[in-house]
Design an enzyme around this catalytic site. Structure first.
Site, mmCIF file in Angstrom:
data_model
loop_
_atom_site.group_PDB
_atom_site.id
_atom_site.type_symbol
_atom_site.label_atom_id
_atom_site.label_comp_id
_atom_site.label_asym_id
_atom_site.label_seq_id
_atom_site.Cartn_x
_atom_site.Cartn_y
_atom_site.Cartn_z
ATOM 1 N N TYR A 50 0.833 -1.203 0.000
ATOM 2 C CA TYR A 50 0.000 0.000 0.000
ATOM 3 C C TYR A 50 0.867 1.252 0.000
ATOM 4 O O TYR A 50 0.584 2.215 -0.719
ATOM 5 C CB TYR A 50 -0.935 0.015 1.225
ATOM 6 C CG TYR A 50 -1.952 1.138 1.123
ATOM 7 C CD1 TYR A 50 -3.183 0.910 0.518
ATOM 8 C CD2 TYR A 50 -1.655 2.416 1.578
ATOM 9 C CE1 TYR A 50 -4.099 1.945 0.379
ATOM 10 C CE2 TYR A 50 -2.570 3.455 1.442
ATOM 11 C CZ TYR A 50 -3.795 3.209 0.844
ATOM 12 O OH TYR A 50 -4.688 4.227 0.697
ATOM 13 N N THR A 79 -10.394 17.947 -24.741
ATOM 14 C CA THR A 79 -11.697 17.788 -24.068
ATOM 15 C C THR A 79 -11.581 17.731 -22.541
ATOM 16 O O THR A 79 -12.151 18.574 -21.836
ATOM 17 C CB THR A 79 -12.393 16.511 -24.590
ATOM 18 O OG1 THR A 79 -11.482 15.414 -24.471
ATOM 19 C CG2 THR A 79 -12.790 16.665 -26.045
ATOM 20 N N ASP A 81 1.314 19.283 -21.300
ATOM 21 C CA ASP A 81 0.583 18.028 -21.481
ATOM 22 C C ASP A 81 1.459 17.165 -22.377
ATOM 23 O O ASP A 81 1.531 17.363 -23.595
ATOM 24 C CB ASP A 81 -0.785 18.291 -22.120
ATOM 25 C CG ASP A 81 -1.569 16.991 -22.322
ATOM 26 O OD1 ASP A 81 -0.944 15.902 -22.306
ATOM 27 O OD2 ASP A 81 -2.796 17.059 -22.510
HETATM 28 N N1 PM9 Z 1 -6.978 11.266 -24.941
HETATM 29 C C1 PM9 Z 1 -7.822 10.138 -26.837
HETATM 30 O O1 PM9 Z 1 -8.471 9.204 -27.313
HETATM 31 C C2 PM9 Z 1 -8.673 9.465 -24.552
HETATM 32 C C3 PM9 Z 1 -9.823 10.209 -24.011
HETATM 33 S S1 PM9 Z 1 -10.782 11.099 -25.155
HETATM 34 C C4 PM9 Z 1 -11.413 9.896 -26.127
HETATM 35 O O2 PM9 Z 1 -7.164 10.922 -27.533
HETATM 36 C C5 PM9 Z 1 -4.453 14.528 -24.096
HETATM 37 C C6 PM9 Z 1 -3.718 15.274 -25.127
HETATM 38 C C7 PM9 Z 1 -5.163 13.392 -24.411
HETATM 39 C C8 PM9 Z 1 -5.902 12.712 -23.397
HETATM 40 C C9 PM9 Z 1 -6.708 11.594 -23.689
HETATM 41 C C10 PM9 Z 1 -5.846 13.217 -22.072
HETATM 42 C C11 PM9 Z 1 -6.591 12.562 -20.961
HETATM 43 C C12 PM9 Z 1 -5.126 14.352 -21.819
HETATM 44 N N2 PM9 Z 1 -4.452 14.985 -22.827
HETATM 45 O O3 PM9 Z 1 -7.648 9.634 -21.126
HETATM 46 O O4 PM9 Z 1 -7.543 10.601 -18.864
HETATM 47 O O5 PM9 Z 1 -5.153 12.959 -25.669
HETATM 48 O O6 PM9 Z 1 -5.697 9.168 -19.662
HETATM 49 O O7 PM9 Z 1 -5.968 11.380 -20.609
HETATM 50 C C13 PM9 Z 1 -7.769 10.314 -25.402
HETATM 51 P P1 PM9 Z 1 -6.767 10.137 -20.038
#
Ligand code: PM9
Length: 461
Positions: free
Chosen positions: A77, A130, A220
């Site tokens: 943990y 998004t 990012d």
């Molecule tokens: N991106 C993609 O498919 C998965 C979610 S939307 C369908 O492109 C950026 C640049 C991303 C992103 C996720 C995230 C969020 C942050 N920044 O999905 O929460 O392309 O791991 O990351 C998706 P998580």
């Protein structure tokens, strides 16, 4: 001596040890399940999908080394050995000082936004993403787009469409004042622009500007290795530098980062927040225990952290990136040969088809990209994703955003599909292109409150 071979091909720097069998479906079945899914590819069951190009997120094939490391995950943990391996990899390859693990990228965005953004703040960034923008808004901030104009033009061949327009940034700083700007939000290899990179020159110019004004840069870095590959291929002075070196240099010009490890870092789950600032780290350690888990696992199993540590190193291998982006480019060139309108230059993680140019008879309120993604699935069982008006969502006053780009993303998972799959995908897109005039628009019949593209439902007009 005359050479018969004009151009030497590249191939993947790996071979397959295990395969996953796929179900083949008939067109009749696909018409039925697409209707049942409300013409939203997110609502399909994956067993009904032949080639899954919904996303490159969490869909990577892990290597034998990563699977082997799974057995060595320390599931304690607190104080897991695996956390320290993860921390070592982030410090060694990215150079950030402090690490907060999270279950995925948006977990990191939530914590970071809660720490840095106050009500009424403004966050300039190189095009929205998004989940990133939503967390900025939920924390009381307003996102302002400062990407160069070329990024919004599918046909512009600018080699670095992810660049920040420093004049736009300067106008935002003058309008709101630095005290209202908690950080500049930059993404490497900008997803919504079509997987388009920032140049090192632009990153350095931005660093110089922010230093002068006392502003932070939060990075990012979800697709930083793909961005570094493009810098190596396109930017003068970087031809001979390896991807590892370029990635470290990008990170060194920023103050902190959020990352979804599910993309470049070659795993199926995981993410992190990283920072060079002790105070921000301390506050993040306070919040991570509320939202994710203890600060040495942040919602991840020990085995996940082992796999990320190895995936980070594998993602920075030049041969890996060459094959990765090479496969995307192969598909893009095939589509262009068929005359299909795609975002140019070809990006790092997928091909983005320009639905406005593909279906000029539909207006944006008829959801052309959503309709096209549904038609492609019906044609061949290839699942793609809408990246247009549905993804863009609504402003805080309830009005729809109308993004200039109305795209269908054919996202390529890393180390998953073969060149033959790419041929099938391009041929399916071309078949739908042939009968494009017969494609009808959609109307939205169910709209969820947040991130509507995931769960919205549609009917044919
Ligand atoms: N991106 C993609 O498919 C998965 C979610 S939307 C369908 O492109 C950026 C640049 C991303 C992103 C996720 C995230 C969020 C942050 N920044 O999905 O929460 O392309 O791991 O990351 C998706 P998580």
């Amino acid at each position: 001596m005359k050479t018969i071979v004009k151009k030497r091909s590249w191939a993947e720097p790996y071979k397959m040890k295990m395969v996953e069998l796929l179900k083949m479906t008939t067109k009749q079945q696909r018409i039925r399940v697409m209707k049942e899914a409300g013409y939203n590819t997110f609502l399909l069951r994956s067993e009904d999908v032949y080639i899954d190009l919904l996303t490159d997120s969490g869909t990577n094939s892990m290597s034998d080394r990563q699977w082997g490391a799974f057995m060595q995950g320390d599931e304690a943990y607190a104080g897991s050995k695996s956390y320290y391996h993860f921390e070592e990899a982030v410090q060694k390859y990215y150079g950030y000082k402090y690490l907060i693990p999270t279950h995925q990228g948006r977990g990191a965005e939530n914590i970071l936004s809660k720490i840095l953004i106050k009500k009424g703040d403004v966050v300039p960034g190189n095009m929205y993403f998004t989940t990133t923008r939503l967390h900025q808004e939920l924390a009381g901030g307003k996102f302002v787009d400062i990407i160069i104009d070329e990024a919004h033009d599918a046909n512009s061949e600018h080699p670095f469409k992810g660049n920040v327009d420093l004049n736009k940034l300067d106008a935002v700083v003058k309008k709101y004042g630095v005290e209202k700007i908690p950080y500049i939000s930059i993404a490497t290899n900008v997803n919504m622009a079509g997987g388009q990179p920032m140049s090192m020159q632009n990153i350095k110019e931005l660093r110089a500007y922010t230093k002068k004004h006392g502003l932070r840069i939060i990075h990012d870095m979800t697709r930083v290795a793909e961005n570094a590959y493009f810098i190596q291929q396109r930017e003068k002075g970087y031809e001979k530098k390896d991807i590892k070196t370029i990635v470290k240099e990008i990170c060194a010009n920023t103050d902190g980062a959020t990352m979804s490890a599910k993309k470049d870092a070659l795993v199926n789950i995981g993410g992190f927040m990283a920072t060079n600032e002790w105070d921000v780290f301390e506050e993040a350690r306070n919040l991570v225990v509320v939202y994710e888990g203890l600060h040495t696992y942040g919602g991840l199993a020990g085995r996940d952290m082992e796999a990320i540590a190895i995936g980070i190193a594998e993602s920075l291998d030049d041969n890996h990136q060459h094959a990765r982006v090479g496969q995307v480019e192969y598909l893009g060139h095939k589509m262009m040969e068929f005359g299909i309108p795609i975002v140019k230059p070809i990006g790092g993680h997928g091909i983005f088809v320009d639905a406005k140019a593909f279906l000029p008879h539909l207006n944006q309120d008829q959801f052309p990209a959503q309709a096209l993604a549904a038609e492609i699935y019906i044609d061949s069982g290839v699942r793609t994703m809408e990246r247009g008006i549905v993804s863009a969502g609504r402003k805080s006053n309830g009005e729809n955003y109308y993004p200039k780009l109305e795209l269908v993303r054919f996202t390529i998972p890393r180390r998953v599909y073969t060149q033959a799959h790419m041929d099938v995908i391009a041929e399916s897109a071309a078949t739908v292109f042939d009968r494009r005039k017969s494609i009808k628009g959609l109307k939205m019949v169910y709209e969820p409150k947040y991130l509507r593209f995931f769960q919205a439902r549609f009917e044919k007009l």
